[in-house]
Design an enzyme around this catalytic site. Sequence first.
Site, PDB file in Angstrom:
ATOM      1  N   LYS A 242       2.341   9.460  10.143  1.00  0.00           N
ATOM      2  CA  LYS A 242       3.570   9.036   9.498  1.00  0.00           C
ATOM      3  C   LYS A 242       4.568  10.196   9.468  1.00  0.00           C
ATOM      4  O   LYS A 242       5.640  10.098  10.018  1.00  0.00           O
ATOM      5  CB  LYS A 242       3.311   8.560   8.063  1.00  0.00           C
ATOM      6  CG  LYS A 242       2.210   7.505   7.946  1.00  0.00           C
ATOM      7  CD  LYS A 242       2.697   6.101   8.273  1.00  0.00           C
ATOM      8  CE  LYS A 242       1.571   5.115   8.573  1.00  0.00           C
ATOM      9  NZ  LYS A 242       0.669   4.856   7.479  1.00  0.00           N
TER      10      LYS A 242
ATOM     11  N   ASP B 227      -3.179   9.290  -2.010  1.00  0.00           N
ATOM     12  CA  ASP B 227      -2.909   8.953  -0.620  1.00  0.00           C
ATOM     13  C   ASP B 227      -1.433   9.256  -0.381  1.00  0.00           C
ATOM     14  O   ASP B 227      -0.551   8.537  -0.845  1.00  0.00           O
ATOM     15  CB  ASP B 227      -3.211   7.463  -0.388  1.00  0.00           C
ATOM     16  CG  ASP B 227      -2.879   7.005   1.023  1.00  0.00           C
ATOM     17  OD1 ASP B 227      -2.367   7.818   1.813  1.00  0.00           O
ATOM     18  OD2 ASP B 227      -3.140   5.819   1.326  1.00  0.00           O
TER      19      ASP B 227
ATOM     20  N   TRP C  89      -2.000  -0.546   0.645  1.00  0.00           N
ATOM     21  CA  TRP C  89      -2.898   0.593   0.904  1.00  0.00           C
ATOM     22  C   TRP C  89      -3.742   0.921  -0.314  1.00  0.00           C
ATOM     23  O   TRP C  89      -4.925   1.260  -0.189  1.00  0.00           O
ATOM     24  CB  TRP C  89      -2.110   1.802   1.412  1.00  0.00           C
ATOM     25  CG  TRP C  89      -1.413   1.503   2.698  1.00  0.00           C
ATOM     26  CD1 TRP C  89      -0.059   1.475   2.905  1.00  0.00           C
ATOM     27  CD2 TRP C  89      -2.008   1.128   3.958  1.00  0.00           C
ATOM     28  NE1 TRP C  89       0.211   1.114   4.203  1.00  0.00           N
ATOM     29  CE2 TRP C  89      -0.958   0.904   4.867  1.00  0.00           C
ATOM     30  CE3 TRP C  89      -3.329   0.968   4.400  1.00  0.00           C
ATOM     31  CZ2 TRP C  89      -1.170   0.521   6.199  1.00  0.00           C
ATOM     32  CZ3 TRP C  89      -3.546   0.583   5.723  1.00  0.00           C
ATOM     33  CH2 TRP C  89      -2.487   0.368   6.605  1.00  0.00           C
TER      34      TRP C  89
HETATM   35  C1  LIG Z   1      -0.536   3.964   7.250  1.00  0.00           C
HETATM   36  C2  LIG Z   1      -1.132   4.202   5.938  1.00  0.00           C
HETATM   37  C3  LIG Z   1      -2.527   4.173   5.748  1.00  0.00           C
HETATM   38  C4  LIG Z   1      -3.488   3.881   6.862  1.00  0.00           C
HETATM   39  O1  LIG Z   1      -3.605   4.977   7.681  1.00  0.00           O
HETATM   40  P1  LIG Z   1      -4.648   5.030   8.887  1.00  0.00           P
HETATM   41  O2  LIG Z   1      -4.537   6.461   9.312  1.00  0.00           O
HETATM   42  O3  LIG Z   1      -4.172   4.064   9.915  1.00  0.00           O
HETATM   43  O4  LIG Z   1      -5.989   4.698   8.376  1.00  0.00           O
HETATM   44  C5  LIG Z   1      -3.005   4.443   4.493  1.00  0.00           C
HETATM   45  N1  LIG Z   1      -2.185   4.701   3.464  1.00  0.00           N
HETATM   46  C6  LIG Z   1      -0.850   4.721   3.600  1.00  0.00           C
HETATM   47  C7  LIG Z   1       0.009   5.023   2.413  1.00  0.00           C
HETATM   48  C8  LIG Z   1      -0.283   4.478   4.843  1.00  0.00           C
HETATM   49  O5  LIG Z   1       1.050   4.483   4.978  1.00  0.00           O
END
Ligand SMILES: *Cc1c(COP(=O)(O)O)cnc(C)c1O
Length: 362
Positions: free
Chosen positions: A197, A173, A104
Site C-alpha cells: 500500500k 494493522d 480488515w
Molecule cells: C490490504 C490490506 C490488508 C491485506 O493485506 P495483504 O497483504 O493482502 O494480506 C490488510 N489490512 C489492511 C488495512 C489492508 O489495507
Amino acid sequence: MKANRIYNFNAGPAALPLSVLEEIKDSFINFNGSGMSIIEVSHRSKWFDKVINDAVERTKRLLKLDENYHVLFIQGGASMQFCMIPMNFLHDGKSADYVDTGTWSTKAIKEARIQSKQITIAASSEDKGFSYIPQNVKFSNNAVYAHITSNNTIKGTQWRTFPDANGVPLMADMSSDIMSRPLDTEQFGLIYAGAQKNIGPAGVCMVIIRDDMLNMVPDGLPSMLKYTTYASKNSMYNTPPCFAIYTVQLVMKWLEETIGGLEKMEEINLKKAKILYNILDTSGFYKGTAEPDSRSIMNVTFRLPNEELEKRFIQEALENGLGGLKGHRSVGGCRASIYNPTSLEAVEALTDFMKNFEQKNG
Ligand SMILES: *Cc1c(COP(=O)(O)O)cnc(C)c1O
C-alpha cells in the site's frame, strides 16, 4: 506525467515514487557493482546484508523507535499477521480486545476465532456501515493486547488519534497508513503493514515488535509462524523476499532524503486530502462516505448520484490518465487512494477532472 505513466490512485499494489522505480531499473542488471541483479545476489551476501540493515535502520529513524523495537520482514502479507498475532500471544484462556472498523478488522477477528482464541469486541462501527471510528473505546484491563486497524482502506476511515489503551499493548494493522505521519509508538506492542500500500511492492509485510512481546511467544509453534524466529535471525531464517525488501529500503531512503521525514510527509498528505475533501464538501454532486471526523488522509471514498455516472466517471478518468478510482468491489462507489508517493500534482489533476466531470454531468 512522465514516461507515459498515468496518475495512479490504486489502493494496493499502489503507486511508488518514480525515482525509486528508476533506481531499481538502473541497478537491476548490476546491483552495486556486484555484477548481479538484486534478485540474483545471495541473501547471505554482504550486498543484501547492507540492504536489509539499511531498511531496518531507516525505519527506526523515521519512526523514532527506541532499541526495544525490532523491525521484521515476514511473507504472507498482512493477512498472515491476522493469524500469527493470536497464535503467538493468546494462550491459557487469556483474552484480547478487538475493535471492528470494517473488512480488515473483521478478517483479523475471524482468524482469531478460527483458532478458538478468546476475544472481546471492545467496539464496532458496524451499526453505521463502518463509516466512522468509534470514540472513547475502553479496553479490558486483563486483555493481553488490543487490536485496531489504523486506516480502513475500503471504507476510507482512519484513527486520527489513537485510543489510550491504559497499559494494554496496542497491536495495529497499519497496512494502508504506515509512514504517512509521525507516530507515538510507545503504546504499541506490535505494528504491521503489508508493504504494497504505502511502502513497497507486494510480497513482504513489515512487522515492528516490542521486545517484551517476544517473551510471550511459546516454543511449540512452527518456526515460520513465530516472531522469535524472525527476530533472532534478522528476518533471514530462510530466504526472505529480497526484491520486496530492497524496494522498501529505497522507499525509506526516499522518505528520509527526498521528503525529509514523516512530519514533512504528513504535511503533504494533509494538503492532498484537504483538496479532495474540499471538493466533496462543496459539491452537491460528489458525496463523501466517511464521517468527517473519521476521514482517512490515505483513501478518499465517495459516491456520485448514481452507479451509471460512477461507471462513466471511472472510465473517463482513465481515458484522462487517472487510474485506479474504482471503489472496493465489496462497497462500490469511487475511491482515490492518495498514499505517500501520490504527488500533489496528481491530486490536482484529479480535482480538475472532477470539476470538469461535474460541470458536464451535474
Ligand atoms: C490490504 C490490506 C490488508 C491485506 O493485506 P495483504 O497483504 O493482502 O494480506 C490488510 N489490512 C489492511 C488495512 C489492508 O489495507
